[in-house]
Design an enzyme around this catalytic site. Structure first.
Site, PDB file in Angstrom:
ATOM      1  N   CYS A 242      -3.483   4.670   7.050  1.00  0.00           N
ATOM      2  CA  CYS A 242      -4.032   4.189   8.310  1.00  0.00           C
ATOM      3  C   CYS A 242      -3.132   4.550   9.481  1.00  0.00           C
ATOM      4  O   CYS A 242      -3.546   4.473  10.622  1.00  0.00           O
ATOM      5  CB  CYS A 242      -4.227   2.687   8.248  1.00  0.00           C
ATOM      6  SG  CYS A 242      -5.091   2.190   6.776  1.00  0.00           S
TER       7      CYS A 242
ATOM      8  N   THR B  20     -26.328  -9.465  10.798  1.00  0.00           N
ATOM      9  CA  THR B  20     -27.106  -9.099   9.604  1.00  0.00           C
ATOM     10  C   THR B  20     -26.200  -8.384   8.620  1.00  0.00           C
ATOM     11  O   THR B  20     -25.458  -7.471   8.985  1.00  0.00           O
ATOM     12  CB  THR B  20     -28.300  -8.207   9.999  1.00  0.00           C
ATOM     13  OG1 THR B  20     -29.089  -8.944  10.935  1.00  0.00           O
ATOM     14  CG2 THR B  20     -29.140  -7.826   8.792  1.00  0.00           C
TER      15      THR B  20
ATOM     16  N   GLN C  69      -4.830  -3.914  -1.982  1.00  0.00           N
ATOM     17  CA  GLN C  69      -4.336  -2.867  -2.896  1.00  0.00           C
ATOM     18  C   GLN C  69      -4.290  -3.313  -4.353  1.00  0.00           C
ATOM     19  O   GLN C  69      -4.162  -2.479  -5.240  1.00  0.00           O
ATOM     20  CB  GLN C  69      -2.953  -2.383  -2.452  1.00  0.00           C
ATOM     21  CG  GLN C  69      -2.967  -1.598  -1.153  1.00  0.00           C
ATOM     22  CD  GLN C  69      -3.634  -0.226  -1.271  1.00  0.00           C
ATOM     23  OE1 GLN C  69      -3.759   0.337  -2.355  1.00  0.00           O
ATOM     24  NE2 GLN C  69      -4.058   0.316  -0.145  1.00  0.00           N
TER      25      GLN C  69
ATOM     26  N   HIS D 144     -13.578  -0.231  -0.473  1.00  0.00           N
ATOM     27  CA  HIS D 144     -13.409   1.225  -0.628  1.00  0.00           C
ATOM     28  C   HIS D 144     -12.148   1.638  -1.364  1.00  0.00           C
ATOM     29  O   HIS D 144     -11.932   2.825  -1.608  1.00  0.00           O
ATOM     30  CB  HIS D 144     -13.515   1.927   0.740  1.00  0.00           C
ATOM     31  CG  HIS D 144     -12.349   1.738   1.652  1.00  0.00           C
ATOM     32  ND1 HIS D 144     -11.483   2.748   1.932  1.00  0.00           N
ATOM     33  CD2 HIS D 144     -11.925   0.669   2.345  1.00  0.00           C
ATOM     34  CE1 HIS D 144     -10.561   2.298   2.790  1.00  0.00           C
ATOM     35  NE2 HIS D 144     -10.821   1.037   3.057  1.00  0.00           N
TER      36      HIS D 144
ATOM     37  N   SER E 252     -11.068  -5.519  -0.257  1.00  0.00           N
ATOM     38  CA  SER E 252     -11.810  -4.444   0.402  1.00  0.00           C
ATOM     39  C   SER E 252     -12.478  -3.575  -0.658  1.00  0.00           C
ATOM     40  O   SER E 252     -11.920  -3.359  -1.735  1.00  0.00           O
ATOM     41  CB  SER E 252     -10.830  -3.617   1.245  1.00  0.00           C
ATOM     42  OG  SER E 252     -11.502  -2.525   1.814  1.00  0.00           O
TER      43      SER E 252
ATOM     44  N   ASN F 193       0.800  -1.229   0.000  1.00  0.00           N
ATOM     45  CA  ASN F 193       0.000   0.000   0.000  1.00  0.00           C
ATOM     46  C   ASN F 193       0.831   1.277   0.000  1.00  0.00           C
ATOM     47  O   ASN F 193       0.347   2.327  -0.381  1.00  0.00           O
ATOM     48  CB  ASN F 193      -0.952   0.012   1.199  1.00  0.00           C
ATOM     49  CG  ASN F 193      -0.299  -0.424   2.478  1.00  0.00           C
ATOM     50  OD1 ASN F 193       0.274  -1.502   2.567  1.00  0.00           O
ATOM     51  ND2 ASN F 193      -0.366   0.417   3.493  1.00  0.00           N
TER      52      ASN F 193
HETATM   53  N1  PLP Z   1      -4.584  -4.247   3.820  1.00  0.00           N
HETATM   54  C1  PLP Z   1      -4.011  -3.304   3.050  1.00  0.00           C
HETATM   55  C2  PLP Z   1      -2.842  -3.661   2.194  1.00  0.00           C
HETATM   56  C3  PLP Z   1      -4.527  -2.000   3.053  1.00  0.00           C
HETATM   57  O1  PLP Z   1      -3.949  -1.071   2.297  1.00  0.00           O
HETATM   58  C4  PLP Z   1      -5.630  -1.697   3.887  1.00  0.00           C
HETATM   59  C5  PLP Z   1      -6.141  -0.317   3.995  1.00  0.00           C
HETATM   60  O2  PLP Z   1      -5.452   0.639   3.753  1.00  0.00           O
HETATM   61  C6  PLP Z   1      -6.190  -2.728   4.657  1.00  0.00           C
HETATM   62  C7  PLP Z   1      -5.639  -3.988   4.606  1.00  0.00           C
HETATM   63  C8  PLP Z   1      -7.365  -2.478   5.545  1.00  0.00           C
HETATM   64  O3  PLP Z   1      -8.555  -2.447   4.776  1.00  0.00           O
HETATM   65  P1  PLP Z   1      -9.863  -1.709   5.336  1.00  0.00           P
HETATM   66  O4  PLP Z   1      -9.597  -0.244   5.288  1.00  0.00           O
HETATM   67  O5  PLP Z   1     -10.954  -2.133   4.374  1.00  0.00           O
HETATM   68  O6  PLP Z   1     -10.110  -2.231   6.703  1.00  0.00           O
END
Ligand code: PLP
Length: 389
Positions: free
Chosen positions: A326, A237, A179, A201, A199, A151
């Site tokens: 994050c 749910t 990613q 988003h 994921s 990422n």
């Molecule tokens: N794994 C990677 C490589 C990510 O880049 C991210 C989020 O930035 C995640 C896991 C976590 O995903 P989520 O934001 O859907 O919890």
């Protein structure tokens, strides 16, 4: 002020087609998919369609997809679930130093609770060595988790090669593909993945939705107990509008991937080359060419602070990131850049620009025009710069 969003690795806007579809499932088809009446059945059908759309993008069977609240939960379910289900066979786990915290911290938690953990180093491009991985495998190794693409620096890992080894040795292979989904072709079969996290988003779907691919026959323990949804693997749910939006986003990503990548690669390379030619004392972090995610630019700009750079860019309407989205907010240097051998000082001056669907060539030109001016100004104020030059 025109705003330029260059933080698509942190999150993406929801595609209007996905958002529109979701609205129907907020307002009109709001039934509980577990209900047997009309309202429930309508939603159940759409939920299964979404499962098919997600499965199709990674060449899985829909029955192998378990929806979760996102990548973090899917990583936790994969790692804790597989470690618990297999603890009778061994307690040794392997991962890499450049994983997302959702993976690394889950392993560290297990390591404090009776498991043994090997964290593999990476080379200066941020790529795990298959030889090191082979050497780390022990008779009691039960799970290996390596991400598909990083990422922060966009490095693409030799997942298929690792998958061949794990399959041969009967070790569970988990891949965090958050990613790479929608950006690189993913085939869980040729990758020999047993578990794979995605994921929503990051691919123009809504936030708070993800999924774990669980290969048929692989047993894992659930994290959440309750109403037995998702084949008892994820009770609760379902977030039906979110899941349905995610499904649509997967369908669109599959259709657009090739064309979008051509554009992203051209813009990425223009941005990287432009930065190198216009600013002195910079270093591109991560690999070049096809070992790098199409939209990722990561550069260390010596003698300045990443945070000041981000603030200056933000004042001009440019949204970027100085490390993993994050973890920004904390001033610890990126664990990924440190694992690649960068010093704390250089890692602190790193900038991630992640391009997406709506970025234009004008966006790139604007950044290339403004970034050198900001760097000049910040360096003028930097004692480190004056000392070194
Ligand atoms: N794994 C990677 C490589 C990510 O880049 C991210 C989020 O930035 C995640 C896991 C976590 O995903 P989520 O934001 O859907 O919890």
């Amino acid at each position: 002020m025109k705003r330029i969003y260059l933080d698509h690795s942190a999150t993406t806007p929801v595609d209007p087609q996905a958002a529109e579809l979701m609205m129907t499932y907020f307002l009109e088809y709001y039934g509980n998919p577990s209900s047997i009446h009309f309202f429930g059945r309508q939603v159940k059908k759409a939920l299964e369609e979404a499962r098919y759309q997600v499965a199709s993008l990674i060449n899985a069977d829909p029955s192998e997809i378990t929806f979760t609240s996102g990548g973090t939960e899917a990583d936790n379910l994969a790692i804790q679930g597989a470690a618990r289900a297999r603890s009778g066979k061994g307690k040794h786990l392997i991962t890499s130093a450049i994983e997302h915290h959702a993976v690394l911290d889950t392993f560290k938690y297990l390591a404090k609770n009776g498991y043994e953990l090997t964290i593999l180093p990476v080379d200066e491009e941020g790529i795990v060595s298959v030889d090191e991985l082979k050497k780390a495998i022990r008779p009691d190794t039960i799970l290996i988790s390596i991400m598909h693409a990083n990422n922060e620096v966009g490095s693409i890992q030799p997942a298929a090669e690792i998958g061949r080894i794990t399959r041969e040795k009967g070790i569970i292979f988990h891949v965090d593909a958050v990613q790479s989904l929608g950006k690189l072709p993913i085939d869980v079969k040729t990758m020999n993945a047993d578990l794979l996290t995605v994921s929503s988003h990051k691919i123009y779907g809504p936030k708070g939705v993800g999924a774990l691919y669980i290969r048929k026959g692989i047993k894992i323990s659930p994290l959440v107990y309750g109403g037995s949804q998702e084949r008892k693997l994820r009770s609760g749910t379902e977030n039906t509008p979110g899941i349905i939006g995610f499904g649509k986003a997967c369908e669109l990503a599959g259709e657009r991937m090739e064309e979008e990548n051509r554009k992203l690669i051209t813009q990425r390379d223009k941005l990287m080359n432009g930065i190198i030619s216009r600013i002195g004392h910079v270093k591109i972090n991560g690999p070049l060419g096809d070992k790098r995610l199409p939209g990722n630019v990561n550069v260390s700009i010596n003698y300045i602070e990443g945070e000041s750079l981000l603030l200056s860019l933000d004042m001009l309407g440019i949204a970027a990131s100085s490390g993993s989205a994050c973890t920004s907010g904390s001033l610890d240097p990126s664990h990924v850049l440190l694992a690649m051998g960068l010093s704390h000082e250089v890692a602190h001056g790193s900038l991630r620009l992640s391009l997406g669907r709506h970025n234009t060539d004008e966006d790139i030109d604007f950044v290339l025009e403004e970034l050198p001016k900001i760097v000049d100004r910040l360096r003028m104020m930097s004692p480190l710069y004056h000392k070194a030059n």
